[in-house]
Design a protein around this motif. Structure first.
Motif, PDB file in Angstrom:
ATOM      1  N   ARG A   1       0.744  -1.341   0.006  1.00  0.00           N
ATOM      2  CA  ARG A   1       0.009   0.029  -0.013  1.00  0.00           C
ATOM      3  C   ARG A   1       0.693   1.255  -0.153  1.00  0.00           C
ATOM      4  O   ARG A   1       0.643   2.174   0.815  1.00  0.00           O
ATOM      5  CB  ARG A   1      -0.862  -0.050   1.133  1.00  0.00           C
ATOM      6  CG  ARG A   1      -2.050  -1.227   1.374  1.00  0.00           C
ATOM      7  CD  ARG A   1      -3.020  -0.487   0.385  1.00  0.00           C
ATOM      8  NE  ARG A   1      -3.556   0.478   0.978  1.00  0.00           N
ATOM      9  CZ  ARG A   1      -4.528   1.426   0.213  1.00  0.00           C
ATOM     10  NH1 ARG A   1      -4.486   1.457  -1.027  1.00  0.00           N
ATOM     11  NH2 ARG A   1      -4.878   2.489   0.914  1.00  0.00           N
ATOM     12  N   ARG A   2       1.787   1.112  -0.870  1.00  0.00           N
ATOM     13  CA  ARG A   2       2.853   2.296  -1.250  1.00  0.00           C
ATOM     14  C   ARG A   2       2.558   2.763  -2.690  1.00  0.00           C
ATOM     15  O   ARG A   2       2.098   2.192  -3.450  1.00  0.00           O
ATOM     16  CB  ARG A   2       4.321   2.048  -0.729  1.00  0.00           C
ATOM     17  CG  ARG A   2       4.436   1.324   0.474  1.00  0.00           C
ATOM     18  CD  ARG A   2       5.891   0.600   0.480  1.00  0.00           C
ATOM     19  NE  ARG A   2       7.086   1.844   0.584  1.00  0.00           N
ATOM     20  CZ  ARG A   2       8.057   1.642   0.233  1.00  0.00           C
ATOM     21  NH1 ARG A   2       8.468   0.670  -0.505  1.00  0.00           N
ATOM     22  NH2 ARG A   2       8.774   2.696   0.415  1.00  0.00           N
ATOM     23  N   GLU A   3       3.240   4.134  -3.035  1.00  0.00           N
ATOM     24  CA  GLU A   3       3.097   4.342  -4.411  1.00  0.00           C
ATOM     25  C   GLU A   3       4.139   3.454  -4.881  1.00  0.00           C
ATOM     26  O   GLU A   3       5.074   2.973  -4.863  1.00  0.00           O
ATOM     27  CB  GLU A   3       3.817   5.803  -4.537  1.00  0.00           C
ATOM     28  CG  GLU A   3       3.090   6.796  -3.631  1.00  0.00           C
ATOM     29  CD  GLU A   3       3.745   7.960  -3.775  1.00  0.00           C
ATOM     30  OE1 GLU A   3       4.820   8.468  -4.669  1.00  0.00           O
ATOM     31  OE2 GLU A   3       3.438   9.091  -3.097  1.00  0.00           O
ATOM     32  N   ASN A   4       3.641   2.793  -6.165  1.00  0.00           N
ATOM     33  CA  ASN A   4       4.478   1.670  -6.991  1.00  0.00           C
ATOM     34  C   ASN A   4       4.501   0.522  -6.141  1.00  0.00           C
ATOM     35  O   ASN A   4       5.598  -0.444  -6.547  1.00  0.00           O
ATOM     36  CB  ASN A   4       5.465   2.225  -7.425  1.00  0.00           C
ATOM     37  CG  ASN A   4       5.302   3.559  -8.358  1.00  0.00           C
ATOM     38  OD1 ASN A   4       4.237   3.453  -9.337  1.00  0.00           O
ATOM     39  ND2 ASN A   4       6.171   4.519  -8.481  1.00  0.00           N
ATOM     40  N   GLY A   5       3.814   0.297  -5.075  1.00  0.00           N
ATOM     41  CA  GLY A   5       3.992  -0.843  -4.293  1.00  0.00           C
ATOM     42  C   GLY A   5       3.584  -2.137  -4.801  1.00  0.00           C
ATOM     43  O   GLY A   5       2.556  -2.283  -5.476  1.00  0.00           O
ATOM     44  N   VAL A   6       4.307  -3.302  -4.371  1.00  0.00           N
ATOM     45  CA  VAL A   6       3.624  -4.638  -4.625  1.00  0.00           C
ATOM     46  C   VAL A   6       3.789  -5.564  -3.529  1.00  0.00           C
ATOM     47  O   VAL A   6       4.486  -4.993  -2.454  1.00  0.00           O
ATOM     48  CB  VAL A   6       5.009  -5.115  -5.465  1.00  0.00           C
ATOM     49  CG1 VAL A   6       4.900  -4.385  -7.061  1.00  0.00           C
ATOM     50  CG2 VAL A   6       6.262  -5.424  -5.315  1.00  0.00           C
TER      51      VAL A   6
END
Length: 282
Positions: A248-253
């Protein structure tokens, strides 16, 4: 923990090995020295004030490049996983209780490359001995006090201020403690130490009722699931008992060991990670 001192179950204070606080610092970011360069610091007890907890969650979200407060709630809550884990470690190693009560801690944030660390700075190093007689009961009593007075209030308040149920944090404790126990069992110096650790682990998992955590289940009760390591087909890695929200981060996986990752995606990720590993090895 392969260099950990031998366990102590009945020695006098004079006969005990030096009390090694580096274990708590290395594995749980808990130390009397704290951060060398904190960007934020507050007494841990102040986290039970709405404005302080809200500020910490916002800072955590921003430093993590989070899409919401869920990742920050997980970040703060899991730092407090380290408190009972560290106290439990020193109980079985030394037969002593390290004072990690909320009034004896300062919470610090520091930048660590591309992500933050939450550091728990011990204000004053204080130990109390566990009794020789009735030791099991004393361990249960000490852990119960630690959860009710220090861990539960922060876990519950962090979740509430973020708008989530405390399960977001608690559900992660099971697999994390299994990871700790797997490590201890592997690197304990001898069989006596392993047996001593297993006994103390049983007190944490089976000796504490769900009411200690204000839940319907002790969060440490967990049946681990292992999958093939993405780097070594002869090794296994544990699947987390709950998502840590790292994606749940920017560009997270999602992590390879995330429980909400389906089998097909995990297999795809495994092949990609192995390919990257081979490329780096060239």
């Amino acid at each position: 923990m392969s260099s950990a001192p031998s366990s102590s179950s009945g020695h006098s204070a004079q006969a005990q090995p030096a009390l090694d606080l580096s274990l708590a610092e290395k594995y749980f970011h808990i130390s009397p020295s704290g951060s060398d360069d904190p960007v934020y610091s507050t007494p841990a007890a102040d986290l039970l004030r709405p404005e302080t907890m809200d500020d910490l969650l916002r800072r955590g979200r921003d430093m993590l490049n989070g899409l919401g407060l869920d990742i920050a709630v997980s970040f703060v809550g899991l730092a407090f996983f380290g408190i009972p884990a560290a106290v439990h470690t020193y109980m079985w190693l030394y037969g002593r209780v390290l004072d990690l009560s909320i009034d004896n801690l300062t919470v610090q944030l520091e930048r660590h490359g591309d992500h933050p660390h939450l550091i728990l700075n011990i204000n004053e190093v204080r130990w109390s001995p566990l009794p020789e007689q009735g030791r099991d009961d004393a361990v249960v009593q000490e852990l119960t006090r630690l959860f009710r007075r220090t861990v539960n209030p922060v876990v519950e308040f962090a979740a509430a201020r973020g708008g989530f149920k405390p399960d977001l944090i608690w559900n992660q404790f099971g697999a994390r403690m299994v990871t700790v126990s797997d490590f201890v069992i592997q690197f304990a110096p001898d069989e006596e130490a392993r047996q001593n650790y297993r006994k103390h682990l049983e007190l944490l998992v089976d000796g504490l009722g769900p009411e200690v955590f204000n839940r319907r289940k002790n969060p440490y009760v967990h049946e681990p699931v292992y999958v093939e390591s993405p780097y070594d087909p002869d090794k296994k890695v544990i699947v987390r008992s709950s998502c840590c929200m790292w994606y749940r981060r920017e560009n997270g996986v999602k992590c390879y060991t995330c429980p909400i990752l389906n089998d097909a995606k995990r297999e795809e990720m495994k092949l990609k990670l192995r390919e990257k590993s081979r490329e780096r090895a060239k």
